[in-house]
Write a protein that holds these residues in place. Structure first.
Motif, short mmCIF file in Angstrom:
data_model
loop_
_atom_site.label_atom_id
_atom_site.label_comp_id
_atom_site.label_asym_id
_atom_site.label_seq_id
_atom_site.Cartn_x
_atom_site.Cartn_y
_atom_site.Cartn_z
N ASN A 52 0.85 -1.19 0.00
CA ASN A 52 0.00 0.00 0.00
C ASN A 52 0.88 1.23 0.00
OD1 ASN A 52 -1.44 2.30 1.33
ND2 ASN A 52 -3.13 0.87 1.19
N ASP A 53 0.54 2.22 -0.86
CA ASP A 53 1.41 3.37 -0.99
C ASP A 53 0.66 4.70 -0.94
OD1 ASP A 53 2.71 1.11 -3.00
OD2 ASP A 53 4.16 2.12 -1.73
N THR A 54 -0.57 4.72 -0.46
CA THR A 54 -1.34 5.96 -0.46
C THR A 54 -0.96 6.88 0.68
OG1 THR A 54 -3.09 4.97 0.89
CG2 THR A 54 -3.34 4.83 -1.52
N GLY A 55 -0.39 6.33 1.75
CA GLY A 55 -0.13 7.13 2.94
C GLY A 55 -1.38 7.30 3.78
N LEU A 56 -2.45 6.57 3.45
CA LEU A 56 -3.74 6.66 4.16
C LEU A 56 -4.04 5.33 4.83
CD1 LEU A 56 -5.77 8.27 1.24
CD2 LEU A 56 -4.69 9.50 3.12
N LEU A 104 -11.52 11.40 -13.10
CA LEU A 104 -11.14 10.04 -13.48
C LEU A 104 -9.65 9.80 -13.23
CD1 LEU A 104 -13.20 9.63 -16.78
CD2 LEU A 104 -13.42 8.18 -14.75
N LYS A 105 -8.83 10.76 -13.58
CA LYS A 105 -7.39 10.63 -13.38
C LYS A 105 -7.06 10.55 -11.88
CE LYS A 105 -4.73 13.46 -15.70
NZ LYS A 105 -4.33 14.73 -16.34
N THR A 106 -7.81 11.29 -11.06
CA THR A 106 -7.59 11.24 -9.61
C THR A 106 -7.93 9.85 -9.08
OG1 THR A 106 -8.24 13.57 -9.53
CG2 THR A 106 -8.09 12.41 -7.43
N LEU A 107 -9.01 9.27 -9.59
CA LEU A 107 -9.38 7.90 -9.19
C LEU A 107 -8.35 6.88 -9.67
CD1 LEU A 107 -13.22 8.12 -9.74
CD2 LEU A 107 -12.13 7.27 -7.64
N ILE A 108 -7.82 7.09 -10.86
CA ILE A 108 -6.78 6.18 -11.38
C ILE A 108 -5.59 6.17 -10.43
CG2 ILE A 108 -5.12 5.77 -13.25
CD1 ILE A 108 -7.18 7.26 -15.11
N MET A 109 -5.13 7.36 -10.04
CA MET A 109 -3.98 7.45 -9.15
C MET A 109 -4.28 6.83 -7.79
SD MET A 109 -2.18 11.13 -9.99
CE MET A 109 -3.68 12.10 -9.85
N LEU A 110 -5.51 7.03 -7.29
CA LEU A 110 -5.89 6.46 -6.00
C LEU A 110 -5.83 4.95 -6.04
CD1 LEU A 110 -7.01 6.65 -3.12
CD2 LEU A 110 -9.31 6.76 -4.12
N TYR A 111 -6.48 4.34 -7.04
CA TYR A 111 -6.51 2.87 -7.12
C TYR A 111 -5.13 2.30 -7.44
CZ TYR A 111 -11.54 2.38 -6.56
OH TYR A 111 -12.81 2.37 -6.04
N MET A 135 -3.38 2.15 -4.30
CA MET A 135 -3.98 1.14 -3.43
C MET A 135 -3.68 -0.27 -3.91
SD MET A 135 -7.72 2.90 -2.73
CE MET A 135 -8.42 1.40 -2.01
N MET A 136 -2.92 -0.38 -5.02
CA MET A 136 -2.55 -1.67 -5.61
C MET A 136 -3.76 -2.40 -6.19
SD MET A 136 0.65 -1.53 -5.27
CE MET A 136 0.92 -3.10 -6.06
N ASN A 137 -4.81 -1.64 -6.54
CA ASN A 137 -5.98 -2.23 -7.18
C ASN A 137 -5.88 -1.94 -8.68
OD1 ASN A 137 -8.52 -2.98 -8.11
ND2 ASN A 137 -9.55 -2.33 -6.23
N SER A 138 -5.08 -2.76 -9.38
CA SER A 138 -4.79 -2.50 -10.79
C SER A 138 -6.02 -2.61 -11.68
CB SER A 138 -3.72 -3.47 -11.29
OG SER A 138 -2.51 -3.26 -10.59
N SER A 139 -6.94 -3.52 -11.36
CA SER A 139 -8.11 -3.71 -12.21
C SER A 139 -9.00 -2.46 -12.19
CB SER A 139 -8.91 -4.94 -11.76
OG SER A 139 -9.35 -4.79 -10.42
N LYS A 140 -9.19 -1.88 -11.00
CA LYS A 140 -10.00 -0.66 -10.90
C LYS A 140 -9.29 0.51 -11.57
CE LYS A 140 -14.03 -0.94 -8.87
NZ LYS A 140 -15.26 -0.40 -9.53
N ALA A 141 -7.98 0.61 -11.34
CA ALA A 141 -7.21 1.68 -11.96
C ALA A 141 -7.29 1.59 -13.48
CB ALA A 141 -5.75 1.59 -11.51
#
Length: 325
Positions: free
Chosen positions: A231-235, A269-276, A279-285
């Protein structure tokens, strides 16, 4: 507090109050370059900011001395420029501090100073004026002066529309203040729209900063043990869930509104891409990246935007192909 005395104004010369710009009748005797319509505004300015900058105003508001050479004149102009810059930042900081403390009345004179110094340094239509307009709007809203707040926000909006150099942070503050204005006026749909802009700007900035570092680390394979990042979001999990909920709500609002702006939808959409991605959720990204790329192509948006999203997709695909150890 410094004493002020009635002002004898030379015939044909009009001096204005520092706070309200009404005809001045009194002068600060400490600096002799600051004028007021009366005792009330002198006290307000002194309490807010004037006590802190009284002597600093003298070289700014008096004629430049005679210089013996062009080199000396340029040096003098450079010093004047530095003083103006310092006062812009200092007055802004003081006004901002008052707003954080809920002292809206005290924030007004300091914010007015910041605005006037900005005008003197950058001109009347520069985007550099916008932060001061937003401070004044926020202070006015805090004081319940809706009409005045609307005037400041109209000035800020008009300046931003004419500019090509406005930062995301300034856009975010503008939307936040517009949201608060429409809430005060009872127009909750418009308030929701502008506050959604503000929130998406904040999340985009936070995630973008993390993404830049993270993507470079992954490309260079800095994880020397060859393990995938967990996990790399810092959250924490709750904060991640909140981020997903907020951003998907904003996206739904963007896609359902009648005056949809494709550029702003792509931004979310780009913000959601970066978030996922973080979060290591490649399919959602990958899902959101594909949607963003389709929208950019369908709307024939900027080619650079298409390249940016394509780059995100390539990075996500590379992450999926990377073995877990």
């Amino acid at each position: 507090m410094n004493v002020i005395y009635p002002l004898a104004v030379p015939k044909g010369r009009r001096l204005c109050c520092e706070v309200c710009e009404a005809p001045a009748e009194r002068v600060c005797t400490a600096c002799t370059v600051t004028y007021y319509c009366g005792v009330v505004h002198q006290k307000a300015d002194w309490r807010s900011i004037h006590e802190k900058i009284c002597q600093l105003l003298i070289p700014l508001r008096t004629s430049m001395p005679f210089y013996n050479s062009e080199e000396e004149r340029q040096h003098g102009l450079q010093q004047l420029h530095q003083r103006q810059k310092h006062l812009i930042e200092f007055c802004y900081m003081v006004a901002q501090k008052y707003l954080f403390e809920g002292k809206h009345e005290d924030a007004v004179p300091a914010a007015l100073h910041s605005l006037r110094f900005r005008m003197a340094m950058h001109g009347l239509s520069s985007v550099e004026l916008v932060p001061a307009y937003l401070l004044l709007a926020e202070a006015s809203l805090g004081l319940g002066r809706i009409v005045q707040a609307e005037e400041y926000l109209s000035q800020a909006q008009w300046t931003v529309l004419k500019s090509t150099e406005c930062s995301n942070a300034t856009y975010s503050l503008l939307h936040r203040n517009l949201g608060l204005l429409y809430m005060a006026k009872g127009n909750y749909e418009e308030a929701r729209y502008h506050l959604a802009n503000d929130v998406s700007e904040i999340w985009h900035k936070y995630l973008s900063d993390h993404y830049q570092v993270l993507s470079q680390a992954r490309i260079q394979q800095i994880d020397l043990l060859g393990k995938r990042f967990v996990n790399d979001t810092g959250l924490d999990e709750a904060q991640e869930a909140e981020a997903v909920q907020i951003l998907t709500s904003i996206l739904n609002f963007r896609e359902s509104t009648s005056d949809t702006s494709p550029q702003k939808t792509v931004f979310v959409l780009k913000t959601l891409i970066m978030l996922y991605y973080q979060m290591m959720n490649s399919s959602k990204a990958q899902e959101y990246a594909t949607r963003a790329l389709t929208l950019v192509k369908d709307q024939e948006l900027d080619v650079q935007e298409q390249n940016n999203i394509q780059e995100l997709l390539s990075l996500i695909s590379a992450e999926e192909d990377r073995p877990i150890s």
